[in-house]
Design an enzyme around this catalytic site. Structure first.
Site, short mmCIF file in Angstrom:
data_model
loop_
_atom_site.label_atom_id
_atom_site.label_comp_id
_atom_site.label_asym_id
_atom_site.label_seq_id
_atom_site.Cartn_x
_atom_site.Cartn_y
_atom_site.Cartn_z
CB CYS A 1 -10.94 -0.13 -4.52
SG CYS A 1 -10.32 -1.52 -3.55
CB THR B 1 -10.29 -6.32 -3.71
OG1 THR B 1 -9.74 -5.12 -3.15
CG2 THR B 1 -9.16 -7.22 -4.20
CB CYS C 1 -3.89 -4.63 -5.08
SG CYS C 1 -4.30 -3.13 -5.99
CG ASN D 1 -9.74 -1.94 1.73
OD1 ASN D 1 -8.91 -1.05 1.64
ND2 ASN D 1 -9.38 -3.23 1.80
CG ASN E 1 -2.16 -0.80 1.07
OD1 ASN E 1 -2.76 -0.79 -0.01
ND2 ASN E 1 -2.58 -1.48 2.13
CD GLU F 1 -7.49 1.16 -2.38
OE1 GLU F 1 -6.40 0.66 -2.07
OE2 GLU F 1 -7.82 1.46 -3.54
NE ARG F 2 -6.45 -3.37 4.97
CZ ARG F 2 -6.36 -4.68 5.23
NH1 ARG F 2 -6.63 -5.13 6.44
NH2 ARG F 2 -6.04 -5.54 4.29
N1 LIG Z 1 -5.76 -1.15 0.20
C1 LIG Z 1 -6.18 -2.50 0.15
C2 LIG Z 1 -5.54 -3.34 -0.90
C3 LIG Z 1 -5.55 -2.71 -2.25
C4 LIG Z 1 -6.89 -2.74 -2.96
C5 LIG Z 1 -6.74 -2.28 -4.38
N2 LIG Z 1 -6.70 -0.91 -4.64
C6 LIG Z 1 -7.62 -3.04 -5.33
O1 LIG Z 1 -7.73 -2.61 -6.50
O2 LIG Z 1 -8.14 -4.10 -4.98
C7 LIG Z 1 -5.95 -3.18 1.50
O3 LIG Z 1 -4.91 -2.99 2.13
O4 LIG Z 1 -6.81 -3.97 1.89
#
Ligand SMILES: N[C@@H](CCC[C@H](N)C(=O)O)C(=O)O
Length: 258
Positions: free
Chosen positions: A198, A200, A74, A170, A65, A188-189
């Protein structure tokens, strides 16, 4: 030491990409990774991704991150990394790679990268929200007037609130546009702010909207501030399989960092 890097974005979720097949990158220097992701003093990105060799698969994805810490999956990053692997000549139009949450398949067709996500076997539906893990943890709430919603303040309060403890989550806010289309904004975390998209997160939203009956479709469009993504899936006894995240992934520029 000079560092060659590539900057990619997938619906506005942007990443510093580094070819680390020679294992030259110092993975333990959290401050340096955060510095590279800093938008004022560094290159600037929501995250940094290393492409590494793997004995059994096309490559390995290592994701950090913007705060410099290695994190969970991600989705947009996985799509961008697949495009980067193609650019490097590591793959042609198909990839099988390993990430922190397991195996992924990707297919690239005319700049659109489809990434297979993990099956989702458990969805936690509460009165005001839904929680599920699509490789990263996602809290989902439906709201009115998403455009004017204070995502940073409300998202941060949930991320650091009692529900998710030390690890946090998140946080996605959703507004229904039509039977198969939803607008999404995500806190976003690890970035500790709203990002433009994002992967996910939108995957979690598509599955959650199906789970709570807001859609009966198994191909859903998610509108983010950075552009549109699609998620397709099959449903088997309340679980979600064959989940694909589909959208563009683009090289922005390449450079060298001292
Ligand atoms: N910030 C999230 C992981 C990253 C998510 C990402 N941007 C995506 O596209 O899925 C976390 O630390 O949970």
């Amino acid at each position: 030491m000079k560092l060659n890097f590539y900057k990619y974005q997938g619906t506005g979720n942007d990443f510093v990409m580094i070819d680390n097949r020679s294992l030259h990158f110092d993975k333990n220097n959290t401050k340096h990774i955060a510095f590279l992701c800093d938008r004022r003093f560094g290159i600037g990105a929501d995250g940094l991704i290393l492409l590494e060799n793997h004995p059994d698969y096309d490559f390995k994805m290592v994701y950090y991150n913007a705060d410099g810490n290695e994190s969970s999956m991600c989705g947009n990053g996985g799509r961008c990394l697949s495009a980067f692997a193609k650019q490097l000549g590591v793959i042609n139009d198909k990839a099988t790679f390993i990430a922190i949450d397991g195996l992924h398949h990707a297919v690239i067709e005319q700049g659109v990268v489809s990434l297979q996500m993990q099956d989702v076997l458990k969805v936690n539906k509460q009165q005001d929200y839904v929680f599920l893990d699509t490789g990263s943890p996602h809290h989902i709430e439906m709201v009115n007037d998403l455009e004017h919603f204070d995502v940073k303040t409300k998202g941060s309060a949930i991320r650091y609130g009692n529900l998710y403890g030390e690890a946090g989550s998140n946080v996605n806010f959703v507004e229904k546009i039509s039977e198969d289309t939803f607008a999404v904004r995500t806190y976003e975390r690890g970035v500790e702010d709203e990002t433009l998209s994002c992967g996910t997160g939108v995957t979690a939203v598509a599955l959650a909207m199906h789970y709570i009956g807001e859609t009966e479709k198994n191909l859903v469009t998610l509108k983010t501030k950075g552009g549109d993504l699609k998620v397709s899936f099959t449903v088997e006894n309340g679980t979600y399989k064959n989940v694909w995240l589909i959208g563009p992934a683009t090289l922005v520029y390449k450079g060298t960092f001292e």
